[in-house]
Design a protein around this motif. Structure first.
Motif, PDB file in Angstrom:
ATOM      1  N   UNK A  19       0.892  -1.083   0.048  1.00  0.00           N
ATOM      2  CA  UNK A  19      -0.072   0.031   0.054  1.00  0.00           C
ATOM      3  C   UNK A  19       0.895   1.440  -0.111  1.00  0.00           C
ATOM      4  N   UNK A  20       2.016   1.186   0.637  1.00  0.00           N
ATOM      5  CA  UNK A  20       2.992   2.278   0.828  1.00  0.00           C
ATOM      6  C   UNK A  20       3.776   2.522  -0.535  1.00  0.00           C
ATOM      7  N   UNK A  21       3.766   1.303  -1.492  1.00  0.00           N
ATOM      8  CA  UNK A  21       4.697   1.368  -2.610  1.00  0.00           C
ATOM      9  C   UNK A  21       5.845   0.920  -2.385  1.00  0.00           C
ATOM     10  N   UNK A  22       6.189   0.276  -1.209  1.00  0.00           N
ATOM     11  CA  UNK A  22       7.720  -0.067  -0.875  1.00  0.00           C
ATOM     12  C   UNK A  22       7.739  -1.338  -1.250  1.00  0.00           C
ATOM     13  N   UNK A  23       9.221  -1.833  -2.202  1.00  0.00           N
ATOM     14  CA  UNK A  23       9.482  -2.970  -2.480  1.00  0.00           C
ATOM     15  C   UNK A  23      10.424  -3.639  -1.363  1.00  0.00           C
ATOM     16  N   UNK A  24      10.005  -4.877  -1.070  1.00  0.00           N
ATOM     17  CA  UNK A  24      10.823  -5.712   0.298  1.00  0.00           C
ATOM     18  C   UNK A  24      11.363  -6.807  -0.235  1.00  0.00           C
ATOM     19  N   UNK A  25      12.530  -6.901   0.180  1.00  0.00           N
ATOM     20  CA  UNK A  25      13.393  -8.055  -0.231  1.00  0.00           C
ATOM     21  C   UNK A  25      13.331  -9.033   0.921  1.00  0.00           C
ATOM     22  N   UNK A  26      12.667 -10.326   1.089  1.00  0.00           N
ATOM     23  CA  UNK A  26      12.598 -10.698   2.243  1.00  0.00           C
ATOM     24  C   UNK A  26      14.233 -11.571   2.585  1.00  0.00           C
ATOM     25  N   UNK A  27      14.467 -11.482   4.018  1.00  0.00           N
ATOM     26  CA  UNK A  27      15.844 -12.492   4.681  1.00  0.00           C
ATOM     27  C   UNK A  27      14.739 -13.883   4.608  1.00  0.00           C
ATOM     28  N   UNK A  28      15.648 -14.808   5.144  1.00  0.00           N
ATOM     29  CA  UNK A  28      15.156 -16.086   5.452  1.00  0.00           C
ATOM     30  C   UNK A  28      15.122 -16.509   6.914  1.00  0.00           C
ATOM     31  N   UNK A  29      14.343 -17.515   7.291  1.00  0.00           N
ATOM     32  CA  UNK A  29      14.003 -17.937   8.751  1.00  0.00           C
ATOM     33  C   UNK A  29      14.465 -19.385   8.746  1.00  0.00           C
ATOM     34  N   UNK A  30      15.296 -19.961   9.402  1.00  0.00           N
ATOM     35  CA  UNK A  30      15.312 -21.497   9.442  1.00  0.00           C
ATOM     36  C   UNK A  30      14.807 -21.971  10.536  1.00  0.00           C
ATOM     37  N   UNK A  31      13.721 -22.915  10.300  1.00  0.00           N
ATOM     38  CA  UNK A  31      12.853 -23.640  11.592  1.00  0.00           C
ATOM     39  C   UNK A  31      12.693 -24.867  11.160  1.00  0.00           C
ATOM     40  N   UNK A  32      12.682 -25.775  12.105  1.00  0.00           N
ATOM     41  CA  UNK A  32      12.143 -27.333  11.737  1.00  0.00           C
ATOM     42  C   UNK A  32      13.027 -27.847  10.489  1.00  0.00           C
ATOM     43  N   UNK A  33      14.217 -27.501  10.255  1.00  0.00           N
ATOM     44  CA  UNK A  33      14.979 -27.897   9.134  1.00  0.00           C
ATOM     45  C   UNK A  33      14.778 -27.312   7.963  1.00  0.00           C
ATOM     46  N   UNK A  34      13.923 -26.252   7.896  1.00  0.00           N
ATOM     47  CA  UNK A  34      13.236 -25.871   6.816  1.00  0.00           C
ATOM     48  C   UNK A  34      13.518 -24.422   6.440  1.00  0.00           C
ATOM     49  N   UNK A  35      13.716 -23.911   5.485  1.00  0.00           N
ATOM     50  CA  UNK A  35      14.055 -22.299   5.190  1.00  0.00           C
ATOM     51  C   UNK A  35      12.836 -21.579   4.683  1.00  0.00           C
ATOM     52  N   UNK A  36      12.394 -20.547   5.325  1.00  0.00           N
ATOM     53  CA  UNK A  36      11.083 -19.813   5.105  1.00  0.00           C
ATOM     54  C   UNK A  36      11.462 -18.440   4.567  1.00  0.00           C
TER      55      UNK A  36
END
Length: 281
Positions: A19-36
């Motif tokens: 809604x703001x017009x921002x472009x967001x690049x996500x970092x990653x979270x490692x949980x239960x042996x998976x990457x999100x």
């Protein structure tokens, strides 16, 4: 027109950023042996629930390739890109953004800025940049808006324990021992790009203490104020809103923001913060 890019440690929900017009690049979270993907593929509460059961959570910076994809797309439709990121003392994300810009040979069309901030303050800086661009500002004016926010804001966080910050290498063992005392909550601020304990207060007095710091700095000057909270604890959020309303602060614009999965992985459940900066209508 310029595009403004940031990363997911700004803790703006995806729909808010869009809604703001921002472009967001996500970092990653490692949980239960998976990457999100931060915020996109995992909910903040999933991190806090896992931590409460003693589970470990790790994070990874956004890779250069992720920035390269976003920059390439935006350069096709925008005159330039201002890319604002989490402190380099906390993550390699800004360095990866620089690598992506160099790989594209974009020259001065892409400016990457290590803000020295994260979470609520990073969001505030990104919002200021977007508002400046929408008002017709150029790259230099947008950077000045970010610098003005950085210079003028006061943001403090309190955590029930420094354990999670120490685990993630954000604090030394000595700093953890200094902060973790029975019945005492450490209060933290950003200092030269690092999150550091600045004082210790009794747990029940933490909110009042942080509000007093804001009142001392801003007096009756109109402010933009943000409440940040780790998790959707309706009762605690209501308490924080009531405390702000009862304070002497003159709130011209108020915002509530959840702390996201990556930030949550490092601060843990029960963390909350207050941030204010001068408001010019």
């Amino acid at each position: 027109m310029l595009a403004v890019v940031t990363d997911s440690t700004c803790d703006l929900a995806p729909e808010t950023a869009r809604a703001l017009g921002l472009h967001v690049v996500p970092l990653r979270v490692l949980l239960h042996g998976r990457s999100f993907l931060d915020w996109q593929e995992i909910d903040p509460d999933a991190v806090y629930d896992h931590q409460r059961t003693g589970g470990q959570v790790q994070t990874q910076p956004a890779p250069p390739a992720a920035f390269e994809r976003v920059y390439r797309e935006l350069l096709a439709t925008h005159s330039g890109i201002l890319s604002l990121h989490i402190s380099g003392h906390l993550s390699d994300t800004a360095e990866h953004a620089r690598q992506a810009a160099a790989a594209l040979n974009a020259g001065d069309r892409v400016q990457v800025l290590d803000t020295g901030l994260a979470s609520l303050p990073l969001a505030e800086a990104a919002i200021a940049a977007v508002e400046t661009v929408r008002a017709g500002g150029d790259m230099a004016q947008a950077v000045r808006a970010v610098e003005a926010v950085r210079a003028g804001l006061l943001a403090e966080f309190t955590v029930p324990t420094l354990e999670y910050l120490r685990r993630g290498g954000r604090l030394s063992r000595a700093q953890e021992l200094l902060g973790n005392m029975l019945g005492v909550r450490p209060v933290l601020r950003f200092d030269a790009g690092r999150l550091k304990p600045v004082r210790r207060v009794r747990g029940q007095q933490a909110t009042r203490d942080m509000l007093e710091q804001l009142e001392a700095q801003f007096g009756r000057e109109p402010v933009a104020l943000t409440i940040g909270h780790a998790g959707r604890d309706a009762a605690r959020i209501a308490e924080l809103k009531a405390a702000v309303s009862a304070s002497r602060l003159k709130v011209a614009r108020g915002r509530l923001q959840l702390l996201g999965p990556v930030i949550g992985a490092h601060v843990g459940p029960g963390t909350y913060g207050l941030m204010a900066r001068p408001w010019a209508s």
